[in-house]
Design an enzyme around this catalytic site. Structure first.
Site, mmCIF file in Angstrom:
data_model
loop_
_atom_site.group_PDB
_atom_site.id
_atom_site.type_symbol
_atom_site.label_atom_id
_atom_site.label_comp_id
_atom_site.label_asym_id
_atom_site.label_seq_id
_atom_site.Cartn_x
_atom_site.Cartn_y
_atom_site.Cartn_z
ATOM 1 N N SER A 17 46.559 43.836 35.581
ATOM 2 C CA SER A 17 46.133 44.097 36.956
ATOM 3 C C SER A 17 47.364 44.343 37.812
ATOM 4 C CB SER A 17 45.370 42.897 37.512
ATOM 5 O OG SER A 17 45.330 42.999 38.928
ATOM 6 N N HIS A 42 44.497 48.063 35.184
ATOM 7 C CA HIS A 42 43.388 47.492 35.965
ATOM 8 C C HIS A 42 43.751 47.586 37.443
ATOM 9 C CE1 HIS A 42 39.852 44.884 36.480
ATOM 10 N NE2 HIS A 42 40.556 44.249 37.414
ATOM 11 N N ASP A 44 42.614 46.845 41.224
ATOM 12 C CA ASP A 44 41.749 45.978 42.031
ATOM 13 C C ASP A 44 41.629 46.488 43.463
ATOM 14 O OD1 ASP A 44 40.923 43.811 40.266
ATOM 15 O OD2 ASP A 44 43.046 43.293 40.179
ATOM 16 N N MET A 46 40.026 45.869 47.084
ATOM 17 C CA MET A 46 39.419 44.825 47.934
ATOM 18 C C MET A 46 39.353 45.312 49.373
ATOM 19 S SD MET A 46 41.379 41.486 46.438
ATOM 20 C CE MET A 46 41.672 41.279 44.682
ATOM 21 N N HIS A 80 38.310 48.344 39.529
ATOM 22 C CA HIS A 80 37.430 47.212 39.805
ATOM 23 C C HIS A 80 37.179 47.182 41.307
ATOM 24 C CE1 HIS A 80 37.110 42.490 39.891
ATOM 25 N NE2 HIS A 80 35.998 43.083 40.278
ATOM 26 N N MET A 82 35.842 45.750 44.501
ATOM 27 C CA MET A 82 35.350 44.554 45.194
ATOM 28 C C MET A 82 35.123 44.978 46.634
ATOM 29 S SD MET A 82 37.963 41.924 43.357
ATOM 30 C CE MET A 82 39.007 43.278 42.824
ATOM 31 N N MET A 151 33.890 37.859 35.682
ATOM 32 C CA MET A 151 34.977 37.238 36.442
ATOM 33 C C MET A 151 35.136 35.791 35.984
ATOM 34 S SD MET A 151 36.081 39.604 38.359
ATOM 35 C CE MET A 151 37.342 38.592 39.130
ATOM 36 N N GLY A 156 39.121 38.106 44.621
ATOM 37 C CA GLY A 156 39.820 38.200 45.906
ATOM 38 C C GLY A 156 41.318 38.010 45.805
ATOM 39 N N PHE A 157 41.760 37.281 44.796
ATOM 40 C CA PHE A 157 43.180 36.954 44.717
ATOM 41 C C PHE A 157 43.643 36.870 43.266
ATOM 42 C CE2 PHE A 157 41.341 35.146 48.503
ATOM 43 C CZ PHE A 157 42.172 35.647 49.496
ATOM 44 N N GLY A 158 44.896 37.256 43.051
ATOM 45 C CA GLY A 158 45.515 37.022 41.755
ATOM 46 C C GLY A 158 46.033 35.594 41.689
ATOM 47 N N GLY A 159 46.422 35.189 40.493
ATOM 48 C CA GLY A 159 47.105 33.909 40.326
ATOM 49 C C GLY A 159 46.227 32.681 40.371
ATOM 50 N N ASP A 193 38.222 38.799 33.489
ATOM 51 C CA ASP A 193 39.215 39.020 34.545
ATOM 52 C C ASP A 193 39.450 37.743 35.339
ATOM 53 O OD1 ASP A 193 40.757 40.007 36.630
ATOM 54 O OD2 ASP A 193 39.230 41.379 37.399
ATOM 55 N N GLY A 194 40.688 37.239 35.280
ATOM 56 C CA GLY A 194 41.077 36.110 36.119
ATOM 57 C C GLY A 194 41.627 34.948 35.322
ATOM 58 N N GLY A 195 42.876 34.640 35.569
ATOM 59 C CA GLY A 195 43.487 33.468 34.946
ATOM 60 C C GLY A 195 43.732 33.601 33.456
ATOM 61 N N GLY A 215 46.983 39.711 35.401
ATOM 62 C CA GLY A 215 47.862 40.152 36.479
ATOM 63 C C GLY A 215 49.125 39.319 36.528
ATOM 64 N N SER A 216 48.997 38.105 37.070
ATOM 65 C CA SER A 216 50.190 37.273 37.276
ATOM 66 C C SER A 216 50.879 36.912 35.959
ATOM 67 C CB SER A 216 49.818 36.007 38.057
ATOM 68 O OG SER A 216 48.719 35.354 37.460
#
Ligand code: DX5
Ligand code: ZN
Length: 241
Positions: A17, A42, A44, A46, A80, A82, A151, A156-159, A193-195, A215-216
């Site tokens: 991402s 990816h 994102d 928003m 993606h 959002m 998800m 809404g946020f990375g990390g 997607d996420g973490g 991402g992160s």
């Protein structure tokens, strides 16, 4: 455009991402991460309405399009959305070179219409489910889907940290997609997607995911290749083909 199509067998895809990339040199970041072994980009989007953050739009997609290549061919740009509403932006992203467009069903009053719009624009289509969103929208949409995106954080946020209850949801969707493939022969990807990190990617794969957004974990390390290689090693050792 010669893009990577969903294969008929499981093939893991790592999709960094760019939300966590350096926006001051996004073209180079896209080139670097693909050279480091990433499969897709990816992207994102928003809107400060559907989610409480504001990021990038079609103009940025168009700007990175020439930089998103792999082995001399266009690499998949996995958009993606959002955003709410959705439809107004779909043709803009298609023109900007998006290959796959996913959206959250609760952000569109006419999900079938939006999926058809994406496909009519020549893109692959995906539906995205938040951690607490039930899977009912899969009941009548599978024939129009190339990808289901689960998800594993609230969007809404990375990390953010991976929400463990996603694993059970991945297993449920995997079973459903396997049944669908047995009936129709069509393979629908399952993206999470996420973490996603080196230390949990194997567990996510074992639950049934085949496409991993990170991402992160990737952009937070100065060697993107080291992280991607470590993720592939974890996937290879996970015992899933
Ligand atoms: C969250 C985004 C994700 C996010 C992933 O709303 O959809 O793609 O950037 O970032 P990490 O991998 O840092 O959780
Ligand atoms: Zn995303």
């Amino acid at each position: 455009m010669d893009i990577q199509k969903s294969p008929s067998n499981t093939q893991f895809v790592i999709a960094p991402s760019i939300l966590s990339a350096d926006f001051a040199c996004l073209g180079k970041e896209v080139q670097d991460v693909l050279l480091a072994g990433a499969d897709w980009i990816h992207f994102d989007v928003m809107d400060n309405h559907y989610v409480p953050n504001l990021t990038i739009g079609p103009l940025v997609c168009e700007a990175i399009r020439p930089h998103a290549t792999k082995d001399g061919k266009p690499a998949m740009i996995d958009v993606h959305l959002m955003v709410e509403p959705v439809d107004r932006l779909v043709p803009d992203f298609a023109k900007a070179g998006a290959n796959l467009i996913s959206f959250h069903p609760e952000a569109s009053p006419h999900v079938n219409r939006t999926l058809n719009l994406i496909r009519d624009q020549g893109c692959q289509a995906g539906l995205v489910f938040n951690p607490a969103t039930p899977l009912d929208h899969l009941d009548h949409t599978l024939d129009l889907l190339d990808l289901v995106l689960l998800m594993s954080v609230n969007p809404g946020f990375g990390g953010q940290s991976f929400i463990p209850s996603t694993l059970n949801k991945i297993t449920q969707v995997r079973a459903r997609l396997d049944r669908y493939q047995a009936e129709t022969g069509r393979y629908i990807r399952l993206e999470v997607d996420g973490g996603i990190k080196v230390d949990n990617i194997a567990q996510v794969a074992k639950a049934g995911a085949d496409t991993f957004v990170a991402g992160s974990a990737i952009f937070g390390n100065k060697s993107y290749g080291t992280v991607i290689d470590a993720m592939r090693t974890e996937l290879a050792n996970s015992g899933i083909a």
